[in-house]
Design a protein around this motif. Structure first.
Motif, mmCIF file in Angstrom:
data_model
loop_
_atom_site.group_PDB
_atom_site.id
_atom_site.type_symbol
_atom_site.label_atom_id
_atom_site.label_comp_id
_atom_site.label_asym_id
_atom_site.label_seq_id
_atom_site.Cartn_x
_atom_site.Cartn_y
_atom_site.Cartn_z
ATOM 1 N N THR A 240 14.407 15.580 10.979
ATOM 2 C CA THR A 240 14.920 14.548 11.889
ATOM 3 C C THR A 240 14.036 13.301 11.937
ATOM 4 N N ALA A 241 12.916 13.308 11.217
ATOM 5 C CA ALA A 241 12.023 12.147 11.203
ATOM 6 C C ALA A 241 11.684 11.799 9.757
ATOM 7 N N HIS A 242 11.672 10.503 9.479
ATOM 8 C CA HIS A 242 11.332 10.045 8.132
ATOM 9 C C HIS A 242 10.765 8.632 8.222
ATOM 10 N N CYS A 243 9.744 8.386 7.423
ATOM 11 C CA CYS A 243 9.157 7.048 7.328
ATOM 12 C C CYS A 243 8.720 6.824 5.891
ATOM 13 N N ALA A 244 9.424 5.940 5.191
ATOM 14 C CA ALA A 244 9.104 5.672 3.792
ATOM 15 C C ALA A 244 7.698 5.092 3.627
ATOM 16 N N LEU A 245 7.232 4.318 4.609
ATOM 17 C CA LEU A 245 5.878 3.771 4.517
ATOM 18 C C LEU A 245 4.843 4.891 4.623
ATOM 19 N N CYS A 246 5.082 5.868 5.482
ATOM 20 C CA CYS A 246 4.187 7.035 5.579
ATOM 21 C C CYS A 246 4.101 7.736 4.231
ATOM 22 N N ASP A 247 5.251 7.886 3.575
ATOM 23 C CA ASP A 247 5.300 8.564 2.276
ATOM 24 C C ASP A 247 4.530 7.785 1.210
ATOM 25 N N THR B 238 1.840 5.656 1.868
ATOM 26 C CA THR B 238 0.411 5.556 2.193
ATOM 27 C C THR B 238 -0.302 6.899 2.304
ATOM 28 N N HIS B 239 0.451 7.961 2.573
ATOM 29 C CA HIS B 239 -0.163 9.267 2.830
ATOM 30 C C HIS B 239 0.431 10.375 1.960
ATOM 31 N N LYS B 240 -0.402 11.353 1.715
ATOM 32 C CA LYS B 240 0.055 12.613 1.128
ATOM 33 C C LYS B 240 -0.433 13.684 2.089
ATOM 34 N N GLY B 241 0.506 14.350 2.735
ATOM 35 C CA GLY B 241 0.126 15.269 3.804
ATOM 36 C C GLY B 241 -0.435 14.467 4.960
ATOM 37 N N SER C 271 -3.543 13.056 4.740
ATOM 38 C CA SER C 271 -4.601 12.201 4.208
ATOM 39 C C SER C 271 -4.034 10.940 3.570
ATOM 40 N N MET C 272 -4.770 9.848 3.728
ATOM 41 C CA MET C 272 -4.384 8.611 3.073
ATOM 42 C C MET C 272 -4.613 8.762 1.573
ATOM 43 N N LYS C 273 -3.661 8.259 0.804
ATOM 44 C CA LYS C 273 -3.770 8.335 -0.644
ATOM 45 C C LYS C 273 -4.906 7.446 -1.149
ATOM 46 N N LYS C 274 -5.656 7.967 -2.103
ATOM 47 C CA LYS C 274 -6.726 7.198 -2.737
ATOM 48 C C LYS C 274 -6.153 5.931 -3.369
ATOM 49 N N GLU C 275 -4.991 6.043 -4.008
ATOM 50 C CA GLU C 275 -4.360 4.896 -4.652
ATOM 51 C C GLU C 275 -4.046 3.801 -3.643
ATOM 52 N N TRP C 276 -3.678 4.198 -2.409
ATOM 53 C CA TRP C 276 -3.390 3.209 -1.362
ATOM 54 C C TRP C 276 -4.658 2.443 -1.006
ATOM 55 N N ARG C 277 -5.728 3.181 -0.773
ATOM 56 C CA ARG C 277 -6.996 2.531 -0.411
ATOM 57 C C ARG C 277 -7.436 1.559 -1.502
ATOM 58 N N GLU C 278 -7.341 1.977 -2.760
ATOM 59 C CA GLU C 278 -7.738 1.113 -3.866
ATOM 60 C C GLU C 278 -6.850 -0.131 -3.943
ATOM 61 N N MET C 279 -5.530 0.061 -3.810
ATOM 62 C CA MET C 279 -4.595 -1.056 -3.877
ATOM 63 C C MET C 279 -4.857 -2.042 -2.740
ATOM 64 N N GLU D 174 11.944 2.411 0.877
ATOM 65 C CA GLU D 174 12.593 3.623 0.383
ATOM 66 C C GLU D 174 12.703 3.572 -1.140
ATOM 67 N N GLY D 175 13.012 2.387 -1.655
ATOM 68 C CA GLY D 175 13.137 2.193 -3.098
ATOM 69 C C GLY D 175 11.843 2.406 -3.862
ATOM 70 N N CYS D 176 10.716 2.374 -3.169
ATOM 71 C CA CYS D 176 9.420 2.619 -3.819
ATOM 72 C C CYS D 176 9.225 4.094 -4.166
ATOM 73 N N LYS D 177 10.029 4.948 -3.597
ATOM 74 C CA LYS D 177 9.995 6.388 -3.887
ATOM 75 C C LYS D 177 8.584 6.984 -3.801
ATOM 76 N N LYS D 178 7.892 6.656 -2.719
ATOM 77 C CA LYS D 178 6.568 7.191 -2.401
ATOM 78 C C LYS D 178 5.445 6.667 -3.287
ATOM 79 N N SER D 179 5.733 5.738 -4.192
ATOM 80 C CA SER D 179 4.760 5.257 -5.166
ATOM 81 C C SER D 179 3.990 4.033 -4.667
#
Length: 124
Positions: free
Chosen positions: A30-37, A39-42, A44-52, A101-106
């Motif tokens: 019942t909850a979804h946030c494409a930005l969360c997907d 920036t985060h995995k589980g 934890s913030m994704k390493k790729e996000w921090r670098e970008m 959403e179109g970023c598909k978590k990438s």
């Protein structure tokens, strides 16, 4: 347009109760946030996000719904998740929920989307 700062607005409240509510909503579907997907995995913030984000020419601040200042909340109401840029005295949504959403978590796809949105905003 010179961007002073960008704000990534999650479609969730912050704080312990907000985070727990979001996780429970994800489990129930019942909850979804494409930005969360993006920036985060589980939890934890994704390493790729921090670098970008460290390599952008401006700061990008990630905020939950209940962490926004009034002017930001006014333009994002009902439009989250999204990315807003601050340029001059203006705030403008340049990446909307469909774009995220179109970023598909990438993270890489997000960066391309953000750069394209900035180029488009510059030509307007």
């Amino acid at each position: 347009m010179e961007v002073k700062r960008a704000y990534g607005i999650y479609h969730a409240d912050g704080g312990i109760l907000g985070e727990l509510s979001y996780v429970w909503g994800k489990i129930r579907g019942t909850a979804h946030c494409a930005l969360c997907d993006i920036t985060h995995k589980g939890v934890s913030m994704k390493k790729e996000w921090r670098e970008m984000s460290d390599n952008l020419d401006f700061d990008i601040e990630l905020l939950h719904l209940n962490e926004q200042f009034p002017e930001l909340e006014k333009i994002t109401l009902g439009k989250t998740p999204c990315v807003v840029v601050s340029h001059g005295e203006n705030l403008e949504i340049i990446v909307d929920a469909d774009d995220l959403e179109g970023c598909k978590k990438s993270v890489n796809s997000f960066r391309e989307t953000l750069e394209s949105a900035l180029r488009s905003a510059l030509t307007e």
